[in-house]
Design an enzyme around this catalytic site. Sequence first.
Site, PDB file in Angstrom:
ATOM      1  N   LYS A 154       0.828  -1.210   0.000  1.00  0.00           N
ATOM      2  CA  LYS A 154       0.000   0.000   0.000  1.00  0.00           C
ATOM      3  C   LYS A 154       0.861   1.258   0.000  1.00  0.00           C
ATOM      4  O   LYS A 154       0.652   2.173  -0.798  1.00  0.00           O
ATOM      5  CB  LYS A 154      -0.925  -0.015   1.216  1.00  0.00           C
ATOM      6  CG  LYS A 154      -1.919   1.121   1.212  1.00  0.00           C
ATOM      7  CD  LYS A 154      -2.853   1.041   2.407  1.00  0.00           C
ATOM      8  CE  LYS A 154      -3.856  -0.082   2.214  1.00  0.00           C
ATOM      9  NZ  LYS A 154      -4.608  -0.374   3.417  1.00  0.00           N
ATOM     10  N   ARG A 192      -3.087   2.882   8.809  1.00  0.00           N
ATOM     11  CA  ARG A 192      -3.443   1.643   8.089  1.00  0.00           C
ATOM     12  C   ARG A 192      -2.247   0.727   7.956  1.00  0.00           C
ATOM     13  O   ARG A 192      -1.143   1.180   7.654  1.00  0.00           O
ATOM     14  CB  ARG A 192      -3.903   1.975   6.662  1.00  0.00           C
ATOM     15  CG  ARG A 192      -5.172   2.781   6.597  1.00  0.00           C
ATOM     16  CD  ARG A 192      -5.413   3.222   5.151  1.00  0.00           C
ATOM     17  NE  ARG A 192      -6.527   4.141   5.055  1.00  0.00           N
ATOM     18  CZ  ARG A 192      -7.788   3.761   4.846  1.00  0.00           C
ATOM     19  NH1 ARG A 192      -8.069   2.491   4.698  1.00  0.00           N
ATOM     20  NH2 ARG A 192      -8.749   4.647   4.793  1.00  0.00           N
ATOM     21  N   GLY A 244      -7.949  -7.663   5.052  1.00  0.00           N
ATOM     22  CA  GLY A 244      -8.726  -7.752   6.286  1.00  0.00           C
ATOM     23  C   GLY A 244      -8.027  -8.456   7.440  1.00  0.00           C
ATOM     24  O   GLY A 244      -8.620  -8.657   8.496  1.00  0.00           O
ATOM     25  N   MET A 260      -5.152  -7.506   9.027  1.00  0.00           N
ATOM     26  CA  MET A 260      -4.507  -6.652  10.028  1.00  0.00           C
ATOM     27  C   MET A 260      -5.355  -5.409  10.270  1.00  0.00           C
ATOM     28  O   MET A 260      -6.457  -5.298   9.766  1.00  0.00           O
ATOM     29  CB  MET A 260      -3.098  -6.327   9.577  1.00  0.00           C
ATOM     30  CG  MET A 260      -2.211  -7.554   9.654  1.00  0.00           C
ATOM     31  SD  MET A 260      -0.558  -7.228   9.117  1.00  0.00           S
ATOM     32  CE  MET A 260      -0.792  -6.748   7.452  1.00  0.00           C
ATOM     33  N   ARG A 285      -3.277  -1.004  -6.650  1.00  0.00           N
ATOM     34  CA  ARG A 285      -2.323  -2.124  -6.684  1.00  0.00           C
ATOM     35  C   ARG A 285      -2.616  -2.935  -7.935  1.00  0.00           C
ATOM     36  O   ARG A 285      -3.700  -2.815  -8.525  1.00  0.00           O
ATOM     37  CB  ARG A 285      -2.438  -2.992  -5.435  1.00  0.00           C
ATOM     38  CG  ARG A 285      -3.762  -3.653  -5.358  1.00  0.00           C
ATOM     39  CD  ARG A 285      -3.955  -4.433  -4.088  1.00  0.00           C
ATOM     40  NE  ARG A 285      -5.380  -4.729  -4.028  1.00  0.00           N
ATOM     41  CZ  ARG A 285      -6.028  -5.112  -2.973  1.00  0.00           C
ATOM     42  NH1 ARG A 285      -5.411  -5.240  -1.840  1.00  0.00           N
ATOM     43  NH2 ARG A 285      -7.311  -5.369  -3.023  1.00  0.00           N
ATOM     44  N   HIS A 322      -2.841 -44.337  -3.427  1.00  0.00           N
ATOM     45  CA  HIS A 322      -3.033 -45.017  -4.713  1.00  0.00           C
ATOM     46  C   HIS A 322      -4.096 -44.295  -5.529  1.00  0.00           C
ATOM     47  O   HIS A 322      -3.902 -43.970  -6.711  1.00  0.00           O
ATOM     48  CB  HIS A 322      -3.434 -46.469  -4.462  1.00  0.00           C
ATOM     49  CG  HIS A 322      -3.737 -47.216  -5.708  1.00  0.00           C
ATOM     50  ND1 HIS A 322      -5.008 -47.318  -6.214  1.00  0.00           N
ATOM     51  CD2 HIS A 322      -2.923 -47.847  -6.596  1.00  0.00           C
ATOM     52  CE1 HIS A 322      -4.970 -48.006  -7.338  1.00  0.00           C
ATOM     53  NE2 HIS A 322      -3.714 -48.343  -7.589  1.00  0.00           N
ATOM     54  N   SER A 377      16.600 -41.709 -13.632  1.00  0.00           N
ATOM     55  CA  SER A 377      15.333 -40.993 -13.488  1.00  0.00           C
ATOM     56  C   SER A 377      14.996 -40.952 -12.002  1.00  0.00           C
ATOM     57  O   SER A 377      14.966 -41.990 -11.335  1.00  0.00           O
ATOM     58  CB  SER A 377      14.233 -41.706 -14.273  1.00  0.00           C
ATOM     59  OG  SER A 377      13.021 -41.029 -14.065  1.00  0.00           O
ATOM     60  N   CYS A 437      10.601 -38.664 -12.639  1.00  0.00           N
ATOM     61  CA  CYS A 437       9.291 -39.223 -12.983  1.00  0.00           C
ATOM     62  C   CYS A 437       8.389 -39.364 -11.780  1.00  0.00           C
ATOM     63  O   CYS A 437       7.305 -39.913 -11.875  1.00  0.00           O
ATOM     64  CB  CYS A 437       9.450 -40.552 -13.713  1.00  0.00           C
ATOM     65  SG  CYS A 437      10.264 -41.816 -12.712  1.00  0.00           S
ATOM     66  N   TYR A 465      14.945 -33.639 -18.458  1.00  0.00           N
ATOM     67  CA  TYR A 465      13.495 -33.635 -18.667  1.00  0.00           C
ATOM     68  C   TYR A 465      12.748 -33.879 -17.369  1.00  0.00           C
ATOM     69  O   TYR A 465      13.318 -34.363 -16.389  1.00  0.00           O
ATOM     70  CB  TYR A 465      13.090 -34.698 -19.701  1.00  0.00           C
ATOM     71  CG  TYR A 465      13.294 -36.123 -19.244  1.00  0.00           C
ATOM     72  CD1 TYR A 465      12.317 -36.795 -18.515  1.00  0.00           C
ATOM     73  CD2 TYR A 465      14.482 -36.801 -19.531  1.00  0.00           C
ATOM     74  CE1 TYR A 465      12.511 -38.094 -18.086  1.00  0.00           C
ATOM     75  CE2 TYR A 465      14.672 -38.109 -19.101  1.00  0.00           C
ATOM     76  CZ  TYR A 465      13.684 -38.742 -18.377  1.00  0.00           C
ATOM     77  OH  TYR A 465      13.864 -40.027 -17.940  1.00  0.00           O
TER      78      TYR A 465
END
Length: 902
Positions: A29, A98, A107, A109, A343, A459, A786, A854, A874
Amino acid sequence: MAAQETVEHKYVYDFAEGNKDLKDLLGGKGANLAEMTNLGLPVPPGFTITTEACKAYLTTGREPDGLAAQIEAHLESLEREMGRKLGDPQDPLLVSVRSGAKFSMPGMMETVLNVGLNDRSVVGLSAQAGGNDRFAWDSYRRLIQMFGKTVCEVPGEEFEHALDEAKRAKGTQNDLDLDADDLRGLVDAYKKIFAKHTGREFPQEPREQLDLAIRAVFESWNAERAVVYRRQERIPADLGTAVNVVAMVFGNLGADSGTGVAFTRDPGSGAQGIYGDYLANAQGEDVVAGIRNTVPLQELEQIDKKSYDELLDYMARLEEHYKDLCDIEFTIERGKLWMLQTRVGKRTAAAAFVIAGQLVDEGLIDLDEALHRVNGAQLAQLMFPRFRLDHEFQPVAKGIGASPGAASGKVVFTSARAVELAAEGESVILVRRETNPDDLNGMIAAKGILTSRGGKTSHAAVVARGMGKTCVSGADELDVNVPAKKFIVAGQTVTEGDVVSIDGTTGKVYLGEVPVMPSEVVQYFEGSLDPEHIDNPLVRAVHRIMTHADAKRRLLVRTNADTGADAARARRFGAEGIGLCRTEHMFLGDRRELVERLILASTGEEREAALAALLPLQREDFIDIFREMDGLPVTVRLIDPPLHEFLPPLEQLAVNVAVAQERGEDVAKEEALLAAVRRMHEENPMLGLRGVRLGLVIPGLFAMQVRAIAEAAVEVTGAGGTACPEIMVPLVGAVQELETVRAEAEKIIAEVVGDSGVEVLIGTMIEVPRAALTAGQIAEAAQFFSFGTNDLTQMGWGFSRDDVEGAFFWRYLELGIFGISPFESIDREGVGRLVRIAAEEGRAARPGLKLGVCGEHGGDPDSVHFFHEVGLDYVSCSPFRVPVARLEAGRAAITTTGSDSR
Ligand code: PEP
Ligand code: MG
């Protein structure tokens, strides 16, 4: 002696001294108020006390040296600028105090308005407002209320109660009907409440009010709700808040005053235009409280054309300046427009893509910046169908959003019933306490999966994500009774055939059918929407940004797929090969019995027979996959099931045998089976006879698979295709294990491949911590690594991957031991370190060693950035995650700071 010069630390900045890039110091702010001030926009004058002052206060429990004097100096200059003194009896300056942290915490603080009012200046305020007594006393009672509540912890209900009393006495329900006398009476009542709870009178000294309010804002950083919010939003706990002290302007001085919010584009869809709300004769808090209805911002044009035109001009300037959607709060005081806040505005996932695309078209940002401004989490959201929710639907339970999407269907409790009903064209939701590999067919047939146990790597969760199927796991409010074909939730009994809806993003479960909307973004990825010719700004923007991500990324993106169908879909989604084909998934259903025979075989002949039956089936599986992935690498992992998944359940078997014995039946065969199952029973199957261990213990098993892979590759290549198989050995912990498997595999490959031109690589998973730590040795025997980060996390932390998330992670998250489950996002310092060590030592031993991942982390946005940094070649993830990984790999390549588009 030279005079010692002490350089005083600067804790207070005038708005004119800051700018938008100082958010760390001035909070969002404060930094943006400074930016607007410097742009020449009408911001009420004020100053910002830095987050550093807050941090110093919170560590030592007192204001740092020099702060009080700096506040004094800045207050004096504010007073000079305004031509008024704080709390002056005749003509008071009032200020708001503020909070404003680096990241917006709406909201969470504190704020105190009207600081500077007291028994004397209330009269001056009335005079300032043209004799408006009502306004002055209303402002004063608001100060006592807010100050009492936030600064002195007076219970807010007591003030509310007194206000209600005043209204009752007046015979009204509306605050606005209270006149100046009523409000004066209310101020007296409020002061008594204040004194009763604090043991002191309401402070009349304006500067004391200011200091106490500042202190309260500092302290609100550690208020419980702020702590909880930060944890949830993953905002660091040590940033502190800045405090903005701003000259008050009033929107409640009559019909020529008012307050509103504005957006420079629609934060919902990203569409260009003027969006916002206006409320005449009101303060910002009245808008939030919803006391009266706001009007669309466009109507301000009729009410106050001058302010409206000015506002539009400022909105355009702010957008041009911030090069992004801005949201704005403003107040009009007697026809004069004041800008109170701006903002870069929060937006939906769709708006994020659309706006980024528009800003490129408008020449405000380039494609790199557009790519930076969207993220994989947003793209994932856009890929799942969504519920069209309205108020009549209330969730009855909340589990873990294990695989996103929205699905409705008839409840079934068994895989077989799921298949049956789906074949009749019904949508079904498979409900289980937890799933196991035998449920696979049911999971394929179902629209969604709902379990009462298990976490994000259970699973059900892993398989569902793999299929892109909606899944809610660990909904422990559900009391599931499979034999009775029912579950009980929130006191209601749901039986087979009843309809439920599950939201795999939020984890919410609804009774009845909630309507669903399909995803256009998936239609685009599937190739059924042509991005160049479709009049859909979202699809066009996604296409454009994805194309750029692909051009920028260094990481390749492969997929985890076990069937030709999954492979084909993943390829449409942009997969550049398969990084993990889990062959144990091919041993289920009809083939289960063969595997059981193989594992329990007591003679060589029995085993040979089972293997001979499996070989052609496996070959067909691989042919299918190699065809779909023609020309691209396919990593096939040799079988890696925890043994118990393939054996009949011990207890059930024991009961069957006992019952049969009781009846005097011949149970010789069953007894032999029971003995064998007992022999192989493990207390801890995930750490037991699985992966390479199984391959070394059961002769011929891996050999059969290697032969099937090599034969399939030769066949596909012989038919004009190009198969590029990579055989991967699971759960290796020592190089000797790999060497043993490799020696046997190479013989078979040489024999099968001959001079067909097929090349088969042999590599290993790195998923046991010992393998990571001895990667230098293992690399001597491996053509690629991998990383199996699921098991590496399980074994690195010692967390059972199927249990812990549902069991106790909530407490770990609450305590901040980690901010997110390490099964979901890679634990960079611990498990990530193992990956880094193995990558470095592996490549040192074998330069150019191919490295991939993977585990589930391969599709997690933050983890993709880590794998980019570590230098993997990859990532491999489930088909539906492929676009997310492509996008994040692109973002990782253009930024070194990780994904921070909060
Ligand atoms: C892993 O452990 O990360 C992995 C990919 O193997 P699985 O999940 O099949 O154990
Ligand atoms: Mg594993």
